[in-house]
Design a protein around this motif. Sequence first.
Motif, PDB file in Angstrom:
ATOM      1  N   ASP A  15      59.450  56.507  54.650  1.00 37.82           N
ATOM      2  CA  ASP A  15      58.485  56.257  55.509  1.00 37.82           C
ATOM      3  C   ASP A  15      57.124  57.003  55.441  1.00 37.82           C
ATOM      4  N   HIS A  67      52.044  51.806  41.428  1.00 36.33           N
ATOM      5  CA  HIS A  67      53.346  50.840  41.633  1.00 36.33           C
ATOM      6  C   HIS A  67      54.506  51.520  42.510  1.00 36.33           C
ATOM      7  N   LYS A  70      58.927  48.934  47.540  1.00 36.93           N
ATOM      8  CA  LYS A  70      58.890  48.697  48.822  1.00 36.93           C
ATOM      9  C   LYS A  70      60.317  48.841  49.406  1.00 36.93           C
ATOM     10  N   GLY A  71      60.321  48.962  50.617  1.00 37.89           N
ATOM     11  CA  GLY A  71      61.680  49.072  51.374  1.00 37.89           C
ATOM     12  C   GLY A  71      62.382  47.802  51.532  1.00 37.89           C
ATOM     13  N   GLU A  72      61.536  46.644  51.606  1.00 33.13           N
ATOM     14  CA  GLU A  72      62.231  45.389  51.598  1.00 33.13           C
ATOM     15  C   GLU A  72      62.663  44.638  50.228  1.00 33.13           C
ATOM     16  N   ASP A  73      62.239  45.348  49.080  1.00 32.95           N
ATOM     17  CA  ASP A  73      62.349  44.867  47.948  1.00 32.95           C
ATOM     18  C   ASP A  73      63.914  44.722  47.532  1.00 32.95           C
ATOM     19  N   SER A  85      57.300  51.755  38.243  1.00 33.77           N
ATOM     20  CA  SER A  85      57.111  52.257  39.705  1.00 33.77           C
ATOM     21  C   SER A  85      57.370  53.631  39.588  1.00 33.77           C
ATOM     22  N   GLY A 106      63.131  56.564  48.943  1.00 35.61           N
ATOM     23  CA  GLY A 106      62.881  55.344  48.948  1.00 35.61           C
ATOM     24  C   GLY A 106      64.162  54.179  48.946  1.00 35.61           C
ATOM     25  N   ASN A 107      63.989  53.008  48.727  1.00 36.50           N
ATOM     26  CA  ASN A 107      64.984  51.802  48.840  1.00 36.50           C
ATOM     27  C   ASN A 107      66.415  52.177  48.007  1.00 36.50           C
TER      28      ASN A 107
END
Length: 357
Positions: A15, A67, A70-73, A85, A106-107
């Motif tokens: 975050d 690159h 993202k958290g929603e990927d 990435s 991350g994710n």
Amino acid sequence: MSENVVIALDAMGGDDAPDIVIKGVDIVRIQFPNARFLLFGDEARLNPLLDAYPLVRSVCEIRHTTHAIKGEDKPSHALRKGRQSSMRLAIDAVRDGEAGGVVSAGNTGALMAMAKFSLRTLPGIDRPALASMLPSPKGETIMLDLGANVECDADNLVQFAVMGADFARAVLGRVPPRVGLLNVGSEELKGSDTIKEAGERLRSIKNPPFEYCGFVEGDDITRGIVDVVVTDGFTGNVALKTAEGVATLFSNFLKAGFQQSLMSKIGYLLSKNGLKVLKNRLDPRLYNGGVFLGLNGVCVKSHGGTDAFGFANAVAVTIGMVSEGMIDRMIAHFKAFDVETKASSNEEASSSEVTEA
């Protein structure tokens, strides 16, 4: 550490990245002066931060990429589209031998998918497991699996026990680590067929790299009677979230109680130092860092919303595992375990042939 340890960091994961990553390195470099770091991320964002922390810059090398995952990927999308990435490149650095371990805030799903694809699982291990530490009166207790595998068979649970024991030895210094299998009771006749089979197999291992203590119950997790609690990902995740919820509820109740009256406020002032000790002992940042065990490389997931102190603890856990050569030890133990299993199978086959004859 007698030799330099190199850790790959997903500088764009989390975050508050990359700020917490740089500040986290600034904390951990004092504890581990021989550690070096590869920062994977946007140099346009990393350079100004490193300018403010010149001592951090001296132990870091930037690997530029714009690159980031993202958290929603979704994990499948990240696996297909995220080859350049910061997360994937950091993982690949471990695969290619440039780094001993990788840390990302991350994710979680993407990290698991990428790490399993790039690093692969160790020989003898069917599935990686997510492990972390919980506080207990006797220090810390390791628990796995915490959600990577919702359904597990007896083979998985036995493998988790060996992996968890090696983790406890590398990070907590427990020799030999005490291992328990989470069940609805401590009696051998209780539990599902899978649990009972796993228990029988753990008891039958010759010269195991741990001390098997039998079944443990839910209230034993935080009592510290074992160093490693083994369970499936469904049960482990529910237990972890329940423990976190109870800790939050207790904290809220305590805060509300001290605010009820003048006397309770005075009581708070008198017990302030003791409450500070309690707060520090239960600080979730101290236990930040879920470890994907069973991969051919050290991979640690930091909580996405952690601060620099929490991220530094995740990095410290990673350095500990790399320094202790946990992966090599795990490979050796599974190789020996496989030999013992085959030997037992041959003995059983021979006995069966004699009986039939």
